[in-house]
Design an enzyme around this catalytic site. Structure first.
Site, PDB file in Angstrom:
ATOM      1  CG  HIS A 519      -2.034   0.869   1.272  1.00  0.00           C
ATOM      2  ND1 HIS A 519      -1.963   2.194   0.936  1.00  0.00           N
ATOM      3  CD2 HIS A 519      -3.334   0.647   1.610  1.00  0.00           C
ATOM      4  CE1 HIS A 519      -3.147   2.758   1.083  1.00  0.00           C
ATOM      5  NE2 HIS A 519      -4.005   1.834   1.497  1.00  0.00           N
ATOM      6  CD  GLU A 619      -3.271   1.069  -2.059  1.00  0.00           C
ATOM      7  OE1 GLU A 619      -3.649  -0.072  -1.717  1.00  0.00           O
ATOM      8  OE2 GLU A 619      -3.924   2.103  -1.837  1.00  0.00           O
TER       9      GLU A 619
END
Length: 643
Positions: A519, A619
Site C-alpha cells: 500500500h 498500490e
C-alpha cells in the site's frame, strides 16, 4: 543506631517493602483496566504510569524535609496514611469513571509511597552494619518482587472474573468492573491504616545521627557518592524496566511462542541475583565489588544481546539473544542494594536529603523505556545511494530517500507509531486480505501490518545496495483471525532503486486464498499537479460507486479517487512537477490508485486535514479477480520496484 540487625524491625520493614512492590506492580494491571473503563487511547492510558512516577520526582525533596522535621518512624506512618487516602480516592473515581480522579488518586498514592521509600531505604541501610546493608536490601528485593507477582494475579482474579472479552464488553460490564474496584481499594486502605498502628506501637527505633564535620555543607550535591549514585540509579531503574517490560516484544519479533510470559524469566534471574547478595555480601563479596561485578555482567549480557543470534545454544526454551535480555535481571539485582549503602555511608544527618535524591532517580523507569521504545521500534539503513527506515511492527517501510533527493515515500506528520496501530504512510503490508474482511470485527487490510515481524537480517551487497529481510509466521493469535498456517517473507532492497518482494508460502494442509497489497504512499508536490501514466484503457472498479469503468487517458486529480485497476502488466509512471517515479510490478496484475481528498481526510485517523494535498497511493496488489489461491506448500511472490 544499632550494632547488628534487629529481627523485629526487619520484619516491619519487610512488610513495607511488600507494600512497595504490591502498589507499584499493580499499575501494570490498572493500565488496561482504566483503558476500558474510561475509554482511553493507548497514549492516554500511559498517564497511569506517568502520574505515579512523577510523584517520586516532584515529592521526593518535600518528603525529605518532612522526614527531617518529624523523624523516620513518624515519616513512615505519615507515608502510610497518605497512601491510605490515595487508596480511598479510588472509590469516588470508580463510581464516577473520571480518569482525572483516577490520576489524582495515583499521584496521592505515589506521594505517600515516596515518603515511605525515602524513609525505609535508609532504615534498612542503618539497621545493622553498613557493610552488610546490601544483603539486607537484597532480602527486601525478594519480598518486593514476590508482591509484584501476587498483585496482578489478585487484581485479575477480583476485577476481571465474570467479565467477557474486551472486544465484546458492554456498558453494563464496565459498570460491574468499576464497582469491583471499590472493595479491594477499601481493603488496601484498611491494611495501610493498620500498618500505621503497627508502626506506632512497635519497637521500631528512631534513626539518630551523630553530628559530624559536614554541617557546613548545605547542599546534598557536594557529596560525590550521592550524586553519582543517583545518576547510576536513574539508568539502572530504566534498564531494569526495559529488560522486564520489553523482553516479550523482542521475543515476539523473533517469532518466539508465548512471548508475553517472558517477563517472568527476567524476574527469576533477578531473584537469583538477590539470593547471591543475601548469601555472599559481605562474607565473600564486598558491596563495592558486587556493584562492579553487576556492571561488568550487564555490559557482557548487552554484548550477548547484540552479537548472539536466534539460535538455542544455551537454553532450549529461549533464543540466545532473548536469554541474554532475561539475564540482565541477574546483573541488575545487586545494583539497588549496593548503591544505597555506598551513597549513604558517613553522611549522617544528610541521609534524608540523600535518600530523596536517590528516590528521584526512579524517574528513569518512566523516561528511559520511552526513549528506548523510540530507538528500538525501527531499523535505519544508509548507503551511498539511498537511506531507509523500517518499523518492526508490520515490517513497515516508512522512509525511503535517494541521495541528494527529497523523500519518495509520504509519511503523515500525525503518525504516532503506536503499538497495535498501523502507521499512516510509507508502505503498509496489507495481508492476507485487502480491504474489509467479511467478519467486520477483524482488522481492515489484514493483520500483517500491525503484527511484530521477525527481523531475519541485513546484507550489504555493495556500497550502494543493502538488503533487509523480515519474516512473519502463524501463531495462536493469527490462527484465531485466519485459520491457516503460513510463512510470509518480505525482502527490501535499498539502492537507487527500491525493491520490495513479498513471498507467501502455504504451510497448511488446506488450500487458502489471499488478497494483498504493498500500500505505497508517494510524496508529491501537490495532488492537483500530479499525472499518472500507464493505465490508459485499463478496466477498473470504482470503489466509490462500485461500478466497473475503463480508464480514458492519463489520471489527473480534482476529487476523491479510489480505484482498483485490473490487467495491469506494464510499468506505471507518476509524473510530478520536478520528477518522475516509475513503478514496475511482478506477480501482480492489479493496481490501486487512491487519494482521499478533502472530506474523507477530515474523517481519517492520523492525518492532518490538508494531508491529501501531498500524498498519492499507487498500490501493487493482488486484489479482487487477481487474488491468489495457494495449495499446500505452494508459494507466491508479489514484487514492486520503484525507480
Amino acid at each position: 543506631m544499632q550494632d547488628k540487625t534487629s529481627f523485629v524491625p526487619m520484619v516491619i520493614i519487610g512488610v513495607l517493602f511488600f507494600i512497595f512492590g504490591f502498589v507499584t506492580w499493580l499499575n501494570g494491571s490498572l493500565i488496561p483496566f482504566l483503558k476500558v473503563i474510561c475509554e482511553l487511547s493507548e497514549f492516554e492510558a500511559l498517564f497511569v504510569t506517568f502520574a505515579f512516577y512523577i510523584a517520586y520526582t516532584v515529592m521526593a525533596f518535600p518528603m525529605a524535609f518532612v522526614l527531617e522535621k518529624v523523624g523516620y518512624k513518624n515519616g513512615m506512618m505519615l507515608g502510610l496514611f497518605i497512601m491510605a487516602v490515595g487508596a480511598l480516592m479510588f472509590i469516588p473515581s470508580a463510581q464516577s469513571g473520571s480518569f482525572r480522579l483516577f490520576l489524582s488518586a495515583l499521584f496521592v498514592l505515589g506521594s505517600g509511597l515516596t515518603l515511605l521509600q525515602t524513609a525505609s531505604n535508609p532504615y534498612v541501610v542503618h539497621l545493622g552494619d553498613i557493610k552488610s546493608a546490601a544483603m539486607r536490601i537484597s532480602i527486601m528485593g525478594v519480598i518486593n518482587k514476590s508482591a509484584g507477582v501476587l498483585a496482578p494475579l489478585l487484581f485479575t482474579l477480583i476485577v476481571f472474573t465474570d467479565i467477557p472479552l474486551i472486544e465484546t464488553i458492554t456498558p453494563q460490564d464496565k459498570e460491574l468492573m468499576a464497582s469491583k474496584l471499590i472493595v479491594p481499594y477499601m481493603g488496601m486502605a484498611l491494611i495501610l491504616l493498620s500498618l500505621v498502628a503497627l508502626i506506632r506501637f512497635s519497637s521500631l527505633p528512631e534513626l539518630e545521627f551523630e553530628q559530624d564535620n559536614n554541617e557546613a555543607k548545605r547542599s546534598i550535591f557536594v557529596f560525590p557518592r550521592v550524586v553519582l549514585g543517583a545518576v547510576a540509579l536513574f539508568f539502572y531503574v530504566g534498564i531494569e524496566v526495559i529488560a522486564g517490560d520489553t523482553i516479550g516484544l523482542y521475543a515476539q519479533s523473533l517469532g518466539v511462542q508465548n512471548a508475553t510470559s517472558l517477563t517472568s524469566y527476567t524476574m527469576i534471574f533477578m531473584v537469583l541475583g538477590y539470593i547471591v547478595g543475601i548469601f555472599c555480601i559481605p562474607k565473600y563479596l564486598s558491596q563495592q565489588k558486587a556493584l562492579l561485578f553487576s556492571a561488568l555482567l550487564g555490559i557482557l549480557f548487552i554484548l550477548g544481546i547484540v552479537f548472539s543470534g536466534a539460535n538455542h545454544t544455551f537454553f532450549a526454551a529461549l533464543p540466545d539473544t532473548v536469554l541474554f535480555v532475561a539475564l540482565l535481571g541477574f546483573a541488575n539485582a545487586l545494583v539497588w542494594p549496593t548503591i544505597w549503602p555506598l551513597a549513604l555511608e558517613s553522611i549522617g544527618a544528610y541521609s534524608a536529603k540523600a535518600s530523596a535524591l536517590l528516590i528521584t532517580s526512579i524517574a528513569g523507569g518512566a523516561l528511559l523505556p520511552l526513549l528506548f521504545g523510540k530507538i528500538a521500534s525501527y531499523i535505519a539503513v544508509k548507503n551511498e545511494a539511498a537511506e531507509a527506515k523500517v518499523a518492526f511492527q508490520g515490517a513497515h517501510l516508512f522512509h525511503y530517500e535517494r541521495a541528494g533527493e527529497e523523500p519518495i515515500l509520504w509519511l503523515s506528520e500525525a503518525s504516532d507509531f503506536e503499538l497495535g496501530k498501523a502507521i499512516r504512510g510509507g508502505v503498509p503490508v496489507c495481508w492476507p486480505w485487502f480491504g474489509f474482511n467479511e467478519d467486520k470485527s477483524l482488522p481492515q487490510h489484514g493483520f500483517a501490518r500491525v503484527a511484530l515481524w521477525e527481523f531475519v537480517g541485513s546484507d550489504e551487497l555493495d556500497e550502494k545496495t543493502t538488503v533487509l529481510a523480515f519474516r512473519l509466521t502463524h501463531d495462536e493469535k493469527t490462527l484465531k483471525m485466519w485459520h491457516y498456517k503460513f510463512i510470509l517473507e518480505l525482502k527490501i532492497t535499498i539502492s537507487d532503486r527500491l525493491s520490495m518482494e513479498l513471498k507467501t508460502t502455504n504451510l497448511d494442509d488446506n488450500t487458502f486464498k489471499i488478497s494483498q497489497a504493498l500500500h505505497t504512499y508517494f510524496s508529491v508536490s501537490h495532488i492537483s499537479d500530479v499525472v499518472v501514466k500507464g493505465l490508459d484503457k485499463k478496466p477498473y472498479l470504482d470503489a466509490l460507486t462500485w461500478k466497473n469503468e475503463v480508464q480514458k487517458g492519463d489520471i489527473r486529480f480534482d476529487a476523491e479517487v479510489d480505484r482498483v485497476y485490473q490487467n495491469v502488466n506494464d510499468k506505471i509512471t507518476l509524473v510530478d512537477i520536478d520528477r518522475e517515479i516509475t513503478i514496475k510490478n511482478e506477480g501482480s496484475s492489479s493496481v490501486v490508485v487512491w487519494n482521499p481528498w478533502i472530506e474523507k481526510t477530515k474523517r481519517m485517523s492520523a492525518m492532518r486535514e490538508d494531508a491529501y494535498m501531498t500524498m498519492l497511493c499507487i498500490e501493487s496488489a493482488n486484489a479482487f479477480d487477481d487474488a491468489k489461491v495457494l495449495k499446500p506448500n505452494e508459494s507466491h511472490t508479489l514484487k514492486a520496484t520503484i525507480y
